[in-house]
Design an enzyme around this catalytic site. Structure first.
Site, PDB file in Angstrom:
ATOM      1  N   LEU A 276      11.298 -20.184  -4.044  1.00  0.00           N
ATOM      2  CA  LEU A 276      10.074 -19.445  -3.607  1.00  0.00           C
ATOM      3  C   LEU A 276       8.860 -19.579  -4.561  1.00  0.00           C
ATOM      4  O   LEU A 276       8.909 -19.790  -5.861  1.00  0.00           O
ATOM      5  CB  LEU A 276      10.784 -18.049  -3.617  1.00  0.00           C
ATOM      6  CG  LEU A 276       9.719 -16.920  -3.463  1.00  0.00           C
ATOM      7  CD1 LEU A 276       9.117 -16.976  -1.986  1.00  0.00           C
ATOM      8  CD2 LEU A 276       9.938 -15.552  -3.736  1.00  0.00           C
TER       9      LEU A 276
ATOM     10  N   ASP B  88       0.871  -1.151   0.090  1.00  0.00           N
ATOM     11  CA  ASP B  88       0.026  -0.073  -0.028  1.00  0.00           C
ATOM     12  C   ASP B  88       0.936   1.245   0.077  1.00  0.00           C
ATOM     13  O   ASP B  88       1.987   1.198   0.705  1.00  0.00           O
ATOM     14  CB  ASP B  88      -0.928  -0.062   1.047  1.00  0.00           C
ATOM     15  CG  ASP B  88      -2.095   0.896   1.043  1.00  0.00           C
ATOM     16  OD1 ASP B  88      -2.468   1.474   0.065  1.00  0.00           O
ATOM     17  OD2 ASP B  88      -2.663   1.025   2.146  1.00  0.00           O
TER      18      ASP B  88
ATOM     19  N   HIS C  14       3.095   2.980  -8.681  1.00  0.00           N
ATOM     20  CA  HIS C  14       2.932   1.730  -9.247  1.00  0.00           C
ATOM     21  C   HIS C  14       4.112   1.259  -9.920  1.00  0.00           C
ATOM     22  O   HIS C  14       4.711   0.211  -9.638  1.00  0.00           O
ATOM     23  CB  HIS C  14       1.942   1.332 -10.119  1.00  0.00           C
ATOM     24  CG  HIS C  14       0.476   1.762  -9.527  1.00  0.00           C
ATOM     25  ND1 HIS C  14       0.086   1.410  -8.260  1.00  0.00           N
ATOM     26  CD2 HIS C  14      -0.525   2.451  -9.879  1.00  0.00           C
ATOM     27  CE1 HIS C  14      -1.162   2.009  -7.813  1.00  0.00           C
ATOM     28  NE2 HIS C  14      -1.533   2.734  -8.808  1.00  0.00           N
TER      29      HIS C  14
HETATM   30  C1  FPP Z   1      -1.751   0.327  -3.357  1.00  0.00           C
HETATM   31  O1  FPP Z   1      -1.274   1.437  -3.477  1.00  0.00           O
HETATM   32  C2  FPP Z   1      -1.259  -0.572  -4.729  1.00  0.00           C
HETATM   33  C3  FPP Z   1      -2.067  -1.166  -5.514  1.00  0.00           C
HETATM   34  C4  FPP Z   1      -3.370  -1.124  -5.650  1.00  0.00           C
HETATM   35  C5  FPP Z   1      -1.414  -1.782  -6.712  1.00  0.00           C
HETATM   36  C6  FPP Z   1       0.035  -2.639  -6.524  1.00  0.00           C
HETATM   37  C7  FPP Z   1       0.401  -3.150  -7.620  1.00  0.00           C
HETATM   38  C8  FPP Z   1       1.785  -3.353  -7.817  1.00  0.00           C
HETATM   39  C9  FPP Z   1       2.960  -2.598  -6.948  1.00  0.00           C
HETATM   40  C10 FPP Z   1       2.068  -3.771  -9.393  1.00  0.00           C
HETATM   41  C11 FPP Z   1       1.960  -5.284  -9.071  1.00  0.00           C
HETATM   42  C12 FPP Z   1       2.349  -5.783 -10.283  1.00  0.00           C
HETATM   43  C13 FPP Z   1       2.793  -7.103  -9.999  1.00  0.00           C
HETATM   44  C14 FPP Z   1       2.377  -8.069 -11.393  1.00  0.00           C
HETATM   45  C15 FPP Z   1       3.282  -7.683  -9.041  1.00  0.00           C
HETATM   46  P1  FPP Z   1      -2.310   2.863  -3.791  1.00  0.00           P
HETATM   47  O2  FPP Z   1      -2.436   2.723  -5.148  1.00  0.00           O
HETATM   48  O3  FPP Z   1      -3.560   2.496  -3.013  1.00  0.00           O
HETATM   49  O4  FPP Z   1      -1.918   3.910  -2.679  1.00  0.00           O
HETATM   50  P2  FPP Z   1      -2.237   4.885  -1.963  1.00  0.00           P
HETATM   51  O5  FPP Z   1      -3.158   4.275  -0.903  1.00  0.00           O
HETATM   52  O6  FPP Z   1      -1.305   5.685  -1.578  1.00  0.00           O
HETATM   53  O7  FPP Z   1      -3.278   5.562  -2.932  1.00  0.00           O
END
Ligand code: FPP
Length: 248
Positions: free
Chosen positions: A132, A21, A38
């Site tokens: 893993l 997050d 992201h």
């Molecule tokens: C939460 O941060 C994160 C997500 C909803 C997406 C996480 C995805 C990735 C890191 C890419 C993963 C892809 C693969 C293939 C593993 P948020 O957007 O909710 O952040 P915020 O709470 O600060 O708005």
């Protein structure tokens, strides 16, 4: 002494689940679009895979896209789907080389067709690896998963394949997406939020929860090791008393 050196390798959690997050806030702090967060989040994913591999954790489950995330603005959903596709395609060779087995849980039929195809290819390609296991939770929601399990049992019951005595924890767990994955001993959430957010509700029943203030793109290997050291200093009692645990 680094956190890595403090880890007792005989008491490692076999499975660590992570709510990644804070990507959006990380990008905002830098005056960039959320998608930039992201993209940088992928680097932390790589750190987790390397870190877990280095010490010998067996399973990592990453909450990469929830069922609720479909409600985000269209451009962000598209960007996340593209990022997922490009990451899988780019990383699959290196995952394989590092003996990582890829798996996925969630309502995968909701993903764009191209993502489904490439994901399945990567899963098939790495299926015999013995290091893993990396589990991606994609279009995943725990309540959805539990209802699917209940439906599946209801159908078996209706068809007289099972009777009431079949309804127990082990058989219910067998219907979940995670039926072939051990329960996580440790769940980590970044960004200071202290919620489960519909992630592995059944499976986290006895897990230790660890919350980090760091935003996901800032969460690195040493932060993972710090969480493991913290976990190892806890006493897991499963409803028993401290004295009972110390005796056994
Ligand atoms: C939460 O941060 C994160 C997500 C909803 C997406 C996480 C995805 C990735 C890191 C890419 C993963 C892809 C693969 C293939 C593993 P948020 O957007 O909710 O952040 P915020 O709470 O600060 O708005």
């Amino acid at each position: 002494m680094s956190f890595k050196e403090k880890i007792d390798l005989n008491k490692l959690p076999k499975h660590i689940a992570i709510i990644m997050d804070g990507n959006g806030r990380w990008a905002k702090q830098k005056g960039k679009m959320r998608v930039f967060g992201h993209q940088n989040g992928i680097k932390s994913v790589r750190e987790m895979i390397d870190g877990a591999g280095e010490i010998g954790v067996n399973y990592i489950t990453l909450y990469a896209f929830s069922k609720e995330n479909w409600q985000r603005p269209k451009y962000e959903v598209e960007a996340l789907m593209n990022l997922m596709l490009s990451s899988i395609n780019r990383e699959v060779k290196s995952l394989h080389k590092n003996n990582v087995r890829l798996m996925a849980i969630g309502d995968l039929g909701n993903l764009p067709k191209k993502n489904q195809v490439e994901l399945q290819k990567a899963i098939d390609y790495t299926k015999d690896n013995t290091g893993l296991t990396l589990v991606l939770a994609l279009s995943y929601g725990s309540r959805w998963e539990i209802i699917q399990a209940a439906k599946s049992l209801a159908i078996k019951y209706k068809n007289n394949e099972i009777d009431e005595s079949y309804f127990n924890e082990a058989n219910f767990q067998n219907e979940l997406n995670t039926h072939n994955i051990p329960e996580p001993e440790l769940m980590i959430r970044t960004s200071g939020e202290m919620r489960i957010s519909n992630f592995l509700l059944w499976q986290l029943a006895y897990s230790e929860l660890y919350f980090s203030e760091k935003l996901w793109p800032d969460f690195k290997k040493e932060d993972l090791f710090e969480a493991i050291v913290d976990y190892q200093n806890r006493e897991r009692r499963f409803g028993k008393t401290s004295e009972q645990i110390q005796k056994s």
